[in-house]
Design a protein around this motif. Structure first.
Motif, PDB file in Angstrom:
ATOM      1  N   PRO A   2       0.817  -1.220   0.000  1.00  0.00           N
ATOM      2  CA  PRO A   2       0.000   0.000   0.000  1.00  0.00           C
ATOM      3  C   PRO A   2       0.852   1.272   0.000  1.00  0.00           C
ATOM      4  CG  PRO A   2      -0.932  -1.612   1.502  1.00  0.00           C
ATOM      5  CD  PRO A   2       0.390  -2.179   1.036  1.00  0.00           C
ATOM      6  N   GLY A   3       0.470   2.174  -0.898  1.00  0.00           N
ATOM      7  CA  GLY A   3       1.162   3.450  -0.990  1.00  0.00           C
ATOM      8  C   GLY A   3       2.522   3.390  -1.636  1.00  0.00           C
ATOM      9  N   ARG A   4       2.939   2.206  -2.105  1.00  0.00           N
ATOM     10  CA  ARG A   4       4.294   2.076  -2.639  1.00  0.00           C
ATOM     11  C   ARG A   4       4.364   1.346  -3.975  1.00  0.00           C
ATOM     12  NH1 ARG A   4       8.225   5.456  -0.852  1.00  0.00           N
ATOM     13  NH2 ARG A   4       7.923   5.826   1.380  1.00  0.00           N
ATOM     14  N   ARG A   5       3.671   0.225  -4.060  1.00  0.00           N
ATOM     15  CA  ARG A   5       3.895  -0.624  -5.235  1.00  0.00           C
ATOM     16  C   ARG A   5       2.712  -1.559  -5.447  1.00  0.00           C
ATOM     17  NH1 ARG A   5       6.229  -5.747  -6.078  1.00  0.00           N
ATOM     18  NH2 ARG A   5       7.327  -5.948  -8.068  1.00  0.00           N
ATOM     19  N   VAL A   6       2.336  -1.751  -6.723  1.00  0.00           N
ATOM     20  CA  VAL A   6       1.342  -2.754  -7.069  1.00  0.00           C
ATOM     21  C   VAL A   6       1.779  -3.411  -8.368  1.00  0.00           C
ATOM     22  CG1 VAL A   6      -0.127  -1.006  -8.167  1.00  0.00           C
ATOM     23  CG2 VAL A   6      -1.094  -3.216  -7.533  1.00  0.00           C
ATOM     24  N   GLU A   7       1.781  -4.734  -8.358  1.00  0.00           N
ATOM     25  CA  GLU A   7       2.221  -5.513  -9.524  1.00  0.00           C
ATOM     26  C   GLU A   7       1.041  -6.301 -10.074  1.00  0.00           C
ATOM     27  OE1 GLU A   7       5.898  -8.348  -9.792  1.00  0.00           O
ATOM     28  OE2 GLU A   7       4.116  -9.560  -9.257  1.00  0.00           O
TER      29      GLU A   7
END
Length: 332
Positions: A68-73
């Motif tokens: 959350p708030g940083r990275r989504v793959e």
């Protein structure tokens, strides 16, 4: 074809947590990043998180990693012809600056080996630059260099987001049926547009009838020149004045000595978009009107479809340089 490595990134003058909150809203209602309604919105079968399945339009994928708030793959469904991932990531560059990056790494297979260089790459690049524009606009209030849509991307928007079809006159068009219950001419055409486009029937009526394609405007002028010697009244803009309306329907038209005419705009929104139906009823009142209607039947369908198609394309049109993605059919 070799592995595709496609990267788009933007330095944003904003704290990383502020941009991270935008990433966390991907695929949600009111998603501030995804460039909808120009493009079919990103949607998932559950809130953003590992295991969520969805995509945008025919491009399908699932969430395989989420910070959350940083990275989504996202990992592509191999059925679409891409084997790999695309990822949003946020890198902090100081207390008031961060880097938002999107990276696609995938191997094209089958038809995608031809589609990627011919069409998909242009659309993909345009979507991502529009998305980064949205991020910049949200956190800074402006965009320094707005995306310019290339021809292939504009054509893809027109084809994918505007699908027109002939339909029966809807029973829900109550104003139309009450106004001319026994028409000599009755037809209807509908278009489906993505979420985010206005569901105000008056806005659609204005978009259809107050801004016709140039060729339609020319035909209307020709019509006026030809019918006067036959004793048929010349038409003017009052023929498209609103005569009745509800929250979902607008009725337009006029009564003339030769023919009574009504056009009806019905909007039916749901969670996946809005269906706009343009219906026409006409009733003849004289021999001249019957002869006139026989000619009108030849030209009416292509003219009406051109007007509805133009209004829909304007509604989902990409933004011009330096402009926000506002549309003639204003957002509701």
């Amino acid at each position: 074809m070799a592995v595709i490595e496609n990267v788009h990134e933007r330095v944003l003058s904003a704290p990383a947590p502020a941009v991270g909150r935008l990433i966390d809203r991907l695929g949600s209602d009111g998603d501030p990043l995804w460039p909808s309604p120009t493009w079919v919105p990103m949607r998932f079968d559950r809130p953003l998180g590992a295991g969520a399945v969805g995509g945008h339009g025919p491009v399908r994928y699932r969430v395989t990693a989420y910070e959350p708030g940083r990275r989504v793959e996202f990992t592509f469904d191999p059925k679409i012809g891409l084997r790999g991932t695309h990822t949003f990531e946020l890198l902090e560059r100081g207390p008031e600056s961060c880097l938002l990056r999107h990276r696609l790494v995938a191997t094209p297979v089958g038809a995608m080996r031809l589609l990627w260089p011919a069409l998909i790459r242009s659309c993909h690049d345009t979507v991502l630059e529009h998305l980064l524009d949205n991020a910049e606009r949200v956190v800074t209030g402006t965009v320094s260099r707005p995306v310019r849509y290339p021809l292939r991307a504009r054509l893809a928007v027109a084809v994918e987001s505007v699908r027109l079809r002939a339909v029966p006159v809807p029973e829900q068009a109550a104003l139309l049926h009450a106004a001319l219950p026994r028409p000599d001419l009755a037809d209807a055409f509908s278009v489906r547009v993505p979420p985010g486009v206005s569901a105000d029937p008056q806005a659609w009526a204005d978009g259809i009838f107050r801004n016709p394609p140039p060729v339609v405007a020319a035909l209307l002028r020709l019509r006026n020149a030809l019918v006067t010697p036959l004793g048929i009244e010349r038409g003017d803009s009052s023929a498209f004045d609103t005569v009745a309306r509800t929250d979902r329907e607008v009725l337009l038209g006029v009564d003339a000595a030769h023919l009574d005419f009504r056009a009806d705009v019905l909007v039916e929104p749901d969670e996946d978009g809005t269906t706009v139906t343009l219906s026409t009823h006409a009733t003849v009142r004289s021999r001249a009107g019957r002869a006139y209607l026989a000619v009108v039947r030849l030209f009416h369908p292509p003219v009406v479809k051109a007007m509805l198609r133009r209004a829909a394309r304007v509604a989902v049109a990409p933004p011009g340089p330096g402009a926000r993605p506002e549309v003639a059919v204003a957002h509701g």
